[in-house]
Design a protein around this motif. Structure first.
Motif, PDB file in Angstrom:
ATOM      1  N   VAL A 273     -23.192 -28.332  -9.818  1.00 47.43           N
ATOM      2  CA  VAL A 273     -22.288 -27.963  -8.697  1.00 47.43           C
ATOM      3  C   VAL A 273     -22.549 -26.538  -8.211  1.00 47.43           C
ATOM      4  N   ALA A 274     -22.979 -25.632  -9.079  1.00 46.07           N
ATOM      5  CA  ALA A 274     -23.186 -24.242  -8.646  1.00 46.07           C
ATOM      6  C   ALA A 274     -24.310 -23.623  -9.454  1.00 46.07           C
ATOM      7  N   PRO A 275     -25.540 -23.955  -9.089  1.00 45.08           N
ATOM      8  CA  PRO A 275     -26.699 -23.552  -9.907  1.00 45.08           C
ATOM      9  C   PRO A 275     -26.762 -22.045 -10.145  1.00 45.08           C
ATOM     10  N   VAL A 276     -26.481 -21.225  -9.127  1.00 50.39           N
ATOM     11  CA  VAL A 276     -26.676 -19.771  -9.311  1.00 50.39           C
ATOM     12  C   VAL A 276     -25.554 -19.138 -10.133  1.00 50.39           C
ATOM     13  N   LEU A 277     -24.463 -19.875 -10.355  1.00 52.72           N
ATOM     14  CA  LEU A 277     -23.320 -19.306 -11.078  1.00 52.72           C
ATOM     15  C   LEU A 277     -23.174 -19.861 -12.483  1.00 52.72           C
ATOM     16  N   ALA A 278     -23.883 -20.972 -12.725  1.00 57.38           N
ATOM     17  CA  ALA A 278     -23.631 -21.735 -13.950  1.00 57.38           C
ATOM     18  C   ALA A 278     -23.809 -20.901 -15.211  1.00 57.38           C
ATOM     19  N   ASP A 279     -24.797 -19.969 -15.173  1.00 58.84           N
ATOM     20  CA  ASP A 279     -25.029 -19.213 -16.408  1.00 58.84           C
ATOM     21  C   ASP A 279     -23.909 -18.209 -16.691  1.00 58.84           C
ATOM     22  N   ARG A 280     -23.056 -17.977 -15.708  1.00 63.42           N
ATOM     23  CA  ARG A 280     -21.918 -17.065 -15.949  1.00 63.42           C
ATOM     24  C   ARG A 280     -20.785 -17.771 -16.695  1.00 63.42           C
ATOM     25  N   LEU A 281     -20.852 -19.113 -16.733  1.00 59.35           N
ATOM     26  CA  LEU A 281     -19.823 -19.858 -17.445  1.00 59.35           C
ATOM     27  C   LEU A 281     -20.237 -19.904 -18.912  1.00 59.35           C
ATOM     28  N   THR A 282     -19.487 -19.179 -19.740  1.00 63.98           N
ATOM     29  CA  THR A 282     -19.904 -19.076 -21.137  1.00 63.98           C
ATOM     30  C   THR A 282     -18.653 -19.140 -22.014  1.00 63.98           C
ATOM     31  N   ARG A 283     -18.757 -18.603 -23.238  1.00 64.42           N
ATOM     32  CA  ARG A 283     -17.622 -18.688 -24.172  1.00 64.42           C
ATOM     33  C   ARG A 283     -17.404 -17.344 -24.870  1.00 64.42           C
ATOM     34  N   ILE A 284     -16.140 -17.039 -25.135  1.00 65.51           N
ATOM     35  CA  ILE A 284     -15.825 -15.966 -26.087  1.00 65.51           C
ATOM     36  C   ILE A 284     -15.078 -16.672 -27.203  1.00 65.51           C
ATOM     37  N   GLY A 285     -15.723 -16.766 -28.364  1.00 66.36           N
ATOM     38  CA  GLY A 285     -15.170 -17.602 -29.432  1.00 66.36           C
ATOM     39  C   GLY A 285     -15.163 -19.043 -28.952  1.00 66.36           C
ATOM     40  N   GLU A 286     -13.998 -19.665 -29.057  1.00 70.52           N
ATOM     41  CA  GLU A 286     -13.907 -21.061 -28.632  1.00 70.52           C
ATOM     42  C   GLU A 286     -13.628 -21.183 -27.140  1.00 70.52           C
ATOM     43  N   GLU A 287     -13.135 -20.064 -26.556  1.00 64.42           N
ATOM     44  CA  GLU A 287     -12.600 -20.176 -25.201  1.00 64.42           C
ATOM     45  C   GLU A 287     -13.670 -20.018 -24.135  1.00 64.42           C
TER      46      GLU A 287
END
Lengths: 652, 652
Positions: free
Chosen positions: B501-515
């Motif tokens: 859905v958003a190739p250029v942004l996808a790598d910004r979606l990550t995790r801190i711990g489980e969240e």
């Protein structure tokens, strides 16, 4: 809706159009008797509704029917005391009369047609006939002043209420909840009360007593404290200050105390104290504090003596002359002391007792009596209230003797007043052996024809005589005139004549230096006149000037009303001097008109009594305000004939 | 004569009987349109007496004709500002209407017959047609709030007078002499003025300026100082306090300053501060002093900046929520913080600015805005005034977003309001990287489809981003919904879907711990998410709850008025948050109804604007009081359907 001034709509349309309410043209102009007063005839009904008593009173136009009744001891139902909030003072006015907004809310159309009105909102602008229905409550009354019956309507009111507790369906603010539960008063809150209100309501399970002073909610107390309400009446004299602690629930005094005004070190009379403020700008605050400290000390004394918590003293009334009132409030008195003798205001505003440093309830208010002029002050207005000068049909002369002497004459319709500069003689000032009326002062003098009763002295405290106070001075002069040692011009008769007119007294007529003196008391046989209590020729002159100032005053006032001396039916001598002077001596020296002594009455401390009345009834305060309109002040100092008249009055 | 309550006689007899004044039966009951308002048509005449303009307005019944005109920018002559004392606001009312005591004094019989009345005493209790004669004065006006024209009628009035000096033939008291010379105001004196009055009058050769605030004479100044009159409007926010110094003679702001509320150390929101007072009885006075110190510091700042003598600041207005208002006045706020959420009073009494420790004129008064309820406080009433919520004919939605969010809806006739507990999300609280709108806060977020415009951030102060403020949070969530990284339920899409859905942004979606978190700003390449400014899944949930609380609120209010979302013609976003939020984002997340963005208006600091209006015109204060009667408060917390509706509103 609070969007406009309070007096917004004054008359509702559907009442204007009821033709039955409209007066016949001309009826509102019923002429009254030309004295400046209107007549109201009150018919008081008994429990069965039959006329039980009739009473005619006369009041200045514009006074309310409620006040007209109150001032004459006629009780009308009311719980708010005439503030226009309880809607209980129902009377029937005969003939057409205006309808107030509150009347419309209180009465049905039929009742309005029949003349029912609220007495506290109905002003008497013409002669009226008023029917008072039987009382449903039993108002308390107290006797104060010179036989005045005061129906208790104190400004201090308490209401015990048990409130429903708030919930989500009833989120009324605390103040609204409280005021909704009090149907006869509409006070505005003090910030201090709001600060405590949430806590007090909740800690007291919403069972509290609201404390209202006039139109202010000054406290909310846990539980039912309605029986505990007190006030202090102060007679703030230049010399002496008297405090009376009053139980407002009963209308009775609880304790009385008096002391010298702590301003004494700044001077014995008002002029000296005013002068002191003019010399040094720091003096005014010091005089203010001295007066306040006097009131504070007396407050402590009467509360201790009466066993009353000072926190339950919710109001204070102060009756003082214009200078004392200005000084206790910290108002610059200078214009009072120099011509043209101007006050800052007739009616000082209400202030907090705590502003004067009084340790009473923090919300307690101070009511100060209004003044007629720089030299007819609040003490005299209080005195007029206490003697009923405006409500008695007799022709009466009121004299408050002092350094400044205030004189009031009423013929039962009109009231005139003036001030006469009597000087300090009556207070023992400027008199060779003069002293204040304290232990050792000769206050009574009787001269006789035999060696045994040659000189009889009444001495305060029954101690060795030390000097002569005002009443003793008057007595001494009057007696010396009577026995012939003083002639009508006020001069001691020549030594050679003294022996023949008063053989047993003649050796008391001697000299100190060049001045002739009469020895009243010799501390030991053979004591030189310098060591004796004497009356000097100059003392006689002082008294002559003082009494002439006063008698010129009342003579001119009587003329103002077209009256002669013999028309006076009663003379009221006020103040502590008035309590001690011998009526016979006062007549003999011409201080008062030549009347039978029984008509000359010592009225006592009428300023203090007036202050008590103001605390017992807000209607009496309205009466004090009405006096300002009703009494005509006659300025003597700029009258061209004053000096001639004064000289006429100098002789005995 | 002051013997009875003020409202004593309400109607003079000789006017009642003039048959020409009596309305035809029935005319006073002209039905109005059923909205709870009455209609007034104003015809304003030109200098030649010809009708120049026509204007219809609608006001709650009981509002005066003068206020009805004032609130709608129609000027009527007046110098007292509607206190009923100047007798200048003459208008002609068509048809029969009540006659006040002041009308009788002001108009001849013929004029009364012709319908002439004083506008400030004429209440509109039915639909009226009113003719306004041409102005003889030129009243000043100022534009404040959201395009509101306010005719200047400040409570602070000055009158320069040159008095005749007293002499023995004119011994009027100083105050009487002064008030006699002022024909359009009837103030009562402050004791402090009386203390100075004799000296000031005499040192200034009886040429002085009287300073009146509302109905109190607060000072008498030597010479002519009429041009110097100032006041300070305070927006007393929980977080930020803003002061505006106003020149009341011109109606213009002179200086503005703001600072954090010194109560901050006691907690960031009202509940924390209320809790603090409940733990420790010493906290309330400390909070009171902290608020007062904030106002005092700002007072010093604006006076210094404006070059104005603080002694010429005669009035202060405070608009704050119910808790801030209680705290600054030292009123126990506890009942505001616990069910059933009860205020101590709707309308705090006027207090002296000096009681709050403000070094302005010692007689200066503080006007506090009234409140509708514990959570619709004086700030919102001020905001309603500034946005004209009661005077605009459009259907409008007013939202003040904060921890507690206040919502008002008006359909042009009826006004309903409520409060929604939004929680701290909009103020950056309970948000992982949340911060207040200060330097370093991301306030704007735009997400794009290319590497270049992938993430564009607007940062306050143009510095390195440190966190996310409320408007940035709304923007971030709205943009993530738009690009598809957040689904309609508010959940981040699975990692596997993000890439599509958003190739250029996808790598910004990550995790801190489980969240799961979305990285908005990475301080340096390769920085771990813990060191980045991120939006977390929990942050999104917080925002969802907050916006659902708000949108449930206005949805229910619209239903209360029988309206749908699309009926709303304008949305006013108030408060500092409202000034920064992007209307498009607000619509996208459902914080406001789905409307064209041009209909969503940032209203700015309306509480502060309302406070200015209250200082510029006492009529606006009457408007604030009228709002208390007019606005219906809808309590949401006890509605059985609230939770269902809330859940409906959670999605985007």
């Amino acid at each position: 809706m609070t969007s406009g001034p309070d007096e917004g709509e004054e008359f509702s349309l559907d009442h204007v159009r009821r033709e039955g309410l409209l007066p016949t043209p001309g009826t509102e102009t019923v002429p009254h008797d030309g004295t400046g007063r209107v007549a109201i005839s009150f018919t008081v009904e008994d429990a069965g509704g039959a006329p039980a008593s009739e009473r005619g009173v006369r009041v200045p136009p514009g006074v309310t029917v409620f006040d007209s009744a109150s001032w004459n001891g006629i009780a009308i139902d009311s719980t708010c005391g005439g503030h226009g909030t309880c809607h209980k003072c129902k009377v029937r006015v005969e003939g057409p009369s205006p309808i107030s907004r509150h009347d419309v809310r209180t009465f049905s159309r039929e009742q309005l047609d029949a003349g029912w009105r609220l007495a506290c909102l109905q002003q008497a602008t013409r002669d009226l006939a008023v029917v008072v229905p039987p009382l449903t409550t039993r108002p308390k009354a107290a006797t104060v002043g010179v036989g005045r019956q005061v129906i208790l309507r104190p400004a201090v009111q308490k209401r015990y209420v048990e409130l429903s507790e708030p919930d989500l369906s009833d989120q009324r603010p605390d103040l609204r909840r409280l005021l909704d539960a009090i149907d006869d008063l509409e006070p505005r809150p003090d910030l201090h009360v709001l600060r405590r209100l949430p806590t007090v309501l909740r800690s007291a399970d919403f069972k509290v007593t609201a404390v209202v002073v006039d139109e202010v909610l000054v406290d909310v107390e846990p539980g039912d404290t309605t029986e505990q309400r007190y006030a202090i009446a102060f007679d703030l004299g230049t010399t002496t200050v008297v405090a009376t602690l009053l139980d407002l629930a009963l209308g009775t005094p609880v304790a009385v105390a008096s002391m010298l005004n702590k301003q004494q070190p700044f001077g014995g009379d008002v002029i000296t104290r005013i002068s002191a403020t003019m010399m040094d700008p720091d003096t005014l605050p010091r005089l203010q504090q001295a007066a306040a400290a006097t009131l504070a000390e007396l407050t402590g004394q009467v509360c201790a003596e009466g066993g009353v918590d000072p926190g339950q003293v919710y109001e204070v009334a102060v009756a003082g002359n214009a200078t004392m009132t200005a000084l206790v409030l910290g108002i610059d008195p200078e214009p009072l002391g120099v011509a043209p003798f101007v006050m800052t205001t007739e009616q000082p505003p209400a202030v907090l007792a705590s502003d004067l440093g009084l340790a009473v309830h923090p919300g307690a208010r101070v009511y100060s009596f209004p003044a007629l002029g720089a030299y007819v002050g609040g003490d005299i207005v209080a005195g007029m209230l206490a003697t009923g000068m405006d409500r008695d049909k007799r022709t009466r002369l009121f004299i408050d003797v002092g350094t400044n002497c205030e004189i009031v004459v009423s013929d039962g319709s009109r009231i005139v007043s003036t001030a006469a500069p009597a000087g300090p003689a009556f207070e023992g000032g400027a008199i060779k052996c003069g002293m204040r009326a304290a232990d050792g002062a000769i206050e009574v003098v009787r001269l006789g024809a035999t060696a045994e009763d040659a000189v009889e002295l009444g001495v305060i405290g029954d101690v060795e005589p030390k000097g002569l106070c005002g009443s003793g001075l008057v007595d001494a002069v009057a007696e010396l005139v009577k026995v012939g040692l003083l002639d009508a011009s006020g001069r001691f008769v020549p030594d050679e004549d003294a022996k023949s007119v008063a053989p047993v007294l003649a050796d008391r007529l001697t000299r100190i230096g060049e001045e002739r003196v009469f020895v009243l008391h010799r501390p030991h046989p053979g004591a030189p006149p310098e060591d004796c209590v004497v009356l000097s020729q100059r003392d006689v002159r002082e008294l002559q000037f003082a009494k002439a100032a006063i008698s010129t005053g009342w003579t001119l006032l009587l003329e103002e009303l077209g009256l002669e001396h013999r028309d006076v039916q009663q003379v009221l001598m006020a103040g502590s001097f008035g309590s001690y002077i011998s009526p016979a001596s006062a007549v003999r020296i011409g201080l008062v008109p030549k009347l039978p002594v029984l008509r000359i009455v010592s009225a006592g401390n009428v300023a203090g009594e007036g202050a008590k009345m103001a605390l017992l009834s807000v209607r009496e305060r309205a009466g004090a305000a009405a006096l300002l309109q009703e009494v005509t002040y006659v300025e003597l100092s700029d009258r061209p004939d004053f000096n001639d008249r004064f000289v006429d009055q100098l002789g005995f």
